[in-house]
Design a protein around this motif. Structure first.
Motif, PDB file in Angstrom:
ATOM      1  N   TYR A  76      19.372 -10.353  56.099  1.00  0.00           N
ATOM      2  CA  TYR A  76      19.857 -11.288  57.116  1.00  0.00           C
ATOM      3  C   TYR A  76      21.239 -11.840  56.774  1.00  0.00           C
ATOM      4  O   TYR A  76      21.618 -12.910  57.243  1.00  0.00           O
ATOM      5  N   ALA A  77      21.993 -11.111  55.986  1.00  0.00           N
ATOM      6  CA  ALA A  77      23.367 -11.524  55.674  1.00  0.00           C
ATOM      7  C   ALA A  77      24.218 -11.497  56.943  1.00  0.00           C
ATOM      8  O   ALA A  77      24.171 -10.547  57.712  1.00  0.00           O
ATOM      9  N   ASN A  78      24.976 -12.554  57.146  1.00  0.00           N
ATOM     10  CA  ASN A  78      25.920 -12.617  58.263  1.00  0.00           C
ATOM     11  C   ASN A  78      27.320 -12.532  57.656  1.00  0.00           C
ATOM     12  O   ASN A  78      27.726 -13.400  56.883  1.00  0.00           O
ATOM     13  N   ILE A 130      22.113 -18.042  56.293  1.00  0.00           N
ATOM     14  CA  ILE A 130      21.397 -19.080  57.030  1.00  0.00           C
ATOM     15  C   ILE A 130      20.403 -18.506  58.038  1.00  0.00           C
ATOM     16  O   ILE A 130      19.493 -19.210  58.464  1.00  0.00           O
ATOM     17  N   GLU A 131      20.556 -17.228  58.406  1.00  0.00           N
ATOM     18  CA  GLU A 131      19.624 -16.607  59.342  1.00  0.00           C
ATOM     19  C   GLU A 131      18.346 -16.134  58.657  1.00  0.00           C
ATOM     20  O   GLU A 131      17.363 -15.805  59.318  1.00  0.00           O
ATOM     21  N   ALA A 132      18.344 -16.083  57.326  1.00  0.00           N
ATOM     22  CA  ALA A 132      17.149 -15.670  56.584  1.00  0.00           C
ATOM     23  C   ALA A 132      16.102 -16.784  56.640  1.00  0.00           C
ATOM     24  O   ALA A 132      16.436 -17.964  56.724  1.00  0.00           O
ATOM     25  N   GLY A 133      14.851 -16.387  56.570  1.00  0.00           N
ATOM     26  CA  GLY A 133      13.769 -17.362  56.612  1.00  0.00           C
ATOM     27  C   GLY A 133      13.764 -18.275  55.398  1.00  0.00           C
ATOM     28  O   GLY A 133      14.164 -17.877  54.308  1.00  0.00           O
ATOM     29  N   ALA A 134      13.328 -19.511  55.605  1.00  0.00           N
ATOM     30  CA  ALA A 134      13.169 -20.457  54.492  1.00  0.00           C
ATOM     31  C   ALA A 134      12.223 -19.843  53.464  1.00  0.00           C
ATOM     32  O   ALA A 134      11.261 -19.166  53.833  1.00  0.00           O
ATOM     33  N   PRO A 135      12.476 -20.054  52.180  1.00  0.00           N
ATOM     34  CA  PRO A 135      11.694 -19.377  51.138  1.00  0.00           C
ATOM     35  C   PRO A 135      10.174 -19.497  51.290  1.00  0.00           C
ATOM     36  O   PRO A 135       9.472 -18.487  51.198  1.00  0.00           O
ATOM     37  N   ASP A 136       9.645 -20.677  51.503  1.00  0.00           N
ATOM     38  CA  ASP A 136       8.191 -20.818  51.618  1.00  0.00           C
ATOM     39  C   ASP A 136       7.640 -20.056  52.823  1.00  0.00           C
ATOM     40  O   ASP A 136       6.611 -19.386  52.739  1.00  0.00           O
ATOM     41  N   TYR A 137       8.349 -20.155  53.934  1.00  0.00           N
ATOM     42  CA  TYR A 137       7.927 -19.477  55.156  1.00  0.00           C
ATOM     43  C   TYR A 137       7.993 -17.964  54.978  1.00  0.00           C
ATOM     44  O   TYR A 137       7.059 -17.229  55.309  1.00  0.00           O
TER      45      TYR A 137
END
Length: 148
Positions: free
Chosen positions: A82-84, A94-101
């Motif tokens: 999800y690298a922009n 910032i488009e990558a999912g939050a770590p826990d999620y």
């Protein structure tokens, strides 16, 4: 959700110089998760991936699925999918999912794959991993849930 699927003759993943996952013939899959992804998204991606007919049959045609060749899976979490890179030279994630999620969805994907594929190996979420593979072909496919 994004899967980068590489058809391999073999693949392994190591953490701290210790192999934690290894397969022979099958798919090494890099998995990227965004915050918009759901279990339903994962289910669609898994069905598509497992159903792909990208192994050669006796006539050299890509006509066989993972199940047809008794193939294995090596599943690796990869937030950098999800690298922009639109602005500047330093990618934004910032488009990558939050770590826990993202970790929860990654674990879900692994468990769902185990229900239909005999051999499922994995990486370690969030770890500094070293991945080795012998790409067969090479044959690489990118699945993006936005395009399913």
């Amino acid at each position: 959700m994004r899967f980068v699927i590489q058809r391999v003759l073999s693949s392994s993943v190591s953490v701290d110089e210790t192999v934690i996952g290894s397969i022979d013939k099958g798919y090494m899959v890099l998995i990227g998760v965004s915050n918009e992804d759901t279990k339903e998204t994962a289910d669609k991606m898994i069905r598509k991936m497992i159903g792909l007919r990208i192994f050669e049959d006796e006539n050299g045609k890509t006509n066989l699925s993972l199940a047809d060749v008794d193939g294995a899976l090596l599943l690796i979490s990869q937030f950098t999918l999800y690298a922009n890179c639109k602005k500047g030279n330093r990618p934004s994630f910032i488009e990558a999912g939050a770590p826990d999620y993202a970790s929860d969805l990654y674990e879900y994907i692994i468990e769902k794959c185990k229900a239909s594929v005999e051999t499922v190996e994995r990486g370690e979420f969030g770890a500094d991993m070293k991945v080795s593979l012998v790409n067969d072909g090479p044959f690489t496919i990118v699945l993006d849930s936005d395009n399913l």
